[in-house]
Design an enzyme around this catalytic site. Structure first.
Site: not given
Ligand code: GDP
Ligand code: MN
Length: 396
Positions: A118, A206
């Protein structure tokens, strides 16, 4: 402004960030053509069909699917395009899918396990600095990771006077447990990603997941990009990426007439001049036992035309039971605003909810007289608390 995954990836790619390659398709036939073109380019015959909507969690909702041949590409694309995709981030009705991204399959079948990480770039509002947030636990909800295994989320803050330093990018690669080629690839990836974030004037990047392929390439498989609206004048090409089908229709209309409006769930509409006062007014509404139905900053010129536009927007919301107007007359004179409200009210002729108007500042007393003598269902107030009490009374 939010943009689609494929647009976010275009921006990343333009700054040298490696991405999972793909082509957008609007129907099943285009999807097959896209798959053929990708096979020529990449050599892989497997493709992923990904719904393009402004919401995450598409995989969970059935909006991301693997196709192992052209027939499956056609079937899956046909099934996803036109569907109402429901994900944990959409409403219960879901979002209509108008287009899909056909991508190369980068989780090479049969190879050893690919790794998913991530990574996001965003502003830390507490320190006023950009930061990179990252985790070894990619591919899943970062909120879940934050709740269950917070020690697996790392952050790297960037000093704005020098920008992201090489040692920081290496620390990130190290903390992700990489070595060798993958380590070098990750440092390059992070540097390019950060440059892309800064140069594109974004408010959020993101990337979940960032993938390490079995041959040690690091790439962005997903991309959620939010561009700072206030910087769009510097990026005409990004401004064209806006997809109003994905946005709240009332907010789209508000933008057209130049009003700063955010739709909310409550029952008291508000019209205020100045963003700070608007936020204080929303607090006031809550204190009075209501819930704000919107944020609306009408700005400096609250003349009849603007007030009317604002009333129209607020009244599109059927939940609105009352409207609170809170104007501070610093540069603008209260009596002119009061006259604007009375004119707008009469002109519209269809207002059925009570309106409470608090005008304070230059000529507030004359303004109050104008309101009180108008004969309309409009109550005046000068003090903040007085306005709150009147809101409370009409809600009771
Ligand atoms: P999201 O569900 O909206 O976050 O969409 P993503 O773009 O993150 O895709 C969801 C999931 O699809 C990813 O977490 C991957 O596990 C999977 N996925 C994405 N690309 C590929 C691919 O090329 N091959 C395979 N097998 N799976 C993929
Ligand atoms: Mn994702």
């Amino acid at each position: 402004m939010n943009i689609h995954e494929y647009q976010g990836k275009e921006i990343l790619n333009s700054f040298g960030v490696r991405i999972q390659r793909g082509i957008v398709a609007h129907n099943a036939k285009e999807a097959v053509d896209a798959a053929k073109e990708l096979t020529e380019l990449t050599g892989t015959g497997w493709h992923v069909i990904k719904a393009q909507v402004h919401a995450g969690g598409r995989g969970k909702g059935g909006g991301v699917k693997l196709a192992k041949n052209l027939k499956e590409v056609e079937e899956i694309a046909g099934q996803i395009i036109g569907m109402n995709l429901v994900t944990p981030q959409t409403s219960a009705e879901g979002k209509k899918v108008h287009q899909v991204l056909v991508t190369e399959d980068v989780y090479y079948p049969g190879d050893s396990e690919p790794e998913e990480y991530y990574m996001s770039v965003l502003l830390n509002r507490t320190t006023g600095r950009n930061m990179i947030m990252y985790s070894t636990e990619g591919g899943m909800d970062i909120e879940t990771v934050a709740e269950e295994t917070p020690h697996l989320i790392f952050t790297e803050e960037v000093d704005p006077s020098v920008g992201l330093m090489g040692f920081q990018a290496r620390r990130i690669a190290f903390n992700l447990g990489l070595s060798g080629t993958a380590f070098k690839e990750m440092t390059k990836f992070v540097m390019a990603l950060y440059t892309a974030y800064v140069e594109s004037d974004s408010a959020l990047f993101e990337i979940n997941p960032v993938l390490k392929t079995s041959d040690d390439k690091i790439m962005a498989v997903d991309a959620k990009v939010t561009i700072d609206d206030n910087a769009l004048y510097r990026h005409k090409d990004y401004a064209e990426m806006r997809d109003i089908r994905e946005e709240n229709p009332v907010e789209v209309e508000a933008r057209k007439v130049g009003l700063n409006y955010v739709d909310l769930d409550g029952n008291v509409g508000c019209m205020v001049n100045g963003a700070g006062l608007a936020m204080a007014t929303m607090d006031l509404i809550k204190q009075a036992g209501g819930e704000p139905a919107n944020f609306l900053d009408v700005g400096g010129t609250a003349d009849a035309k603007r007030v009317e536009e604002a009333f129209r927007l607020i009244l599109k919301d059927e939940n609105v039971k009352a409207i609170l107007v809170n104007i501070f007359g610093g540069i603008v004179r209260c009596d002119r605003v009061a006259q604007g409200i009375v004119d707008a009210y009469k002109n519209m002729g269809n207002i059925t909810v009570p309106i409470i108007v608090r005008l304070q500042g230059t000529n507030a007393d004359i303004a109050k007289e104008i309101i009180d003598n108008s004969g309309l269902d409009v109550q005046s107030a000068i003090e903040f608390q007085e306005a709150a009490d009147k809101v409370q009374a009409v809600l009771a």
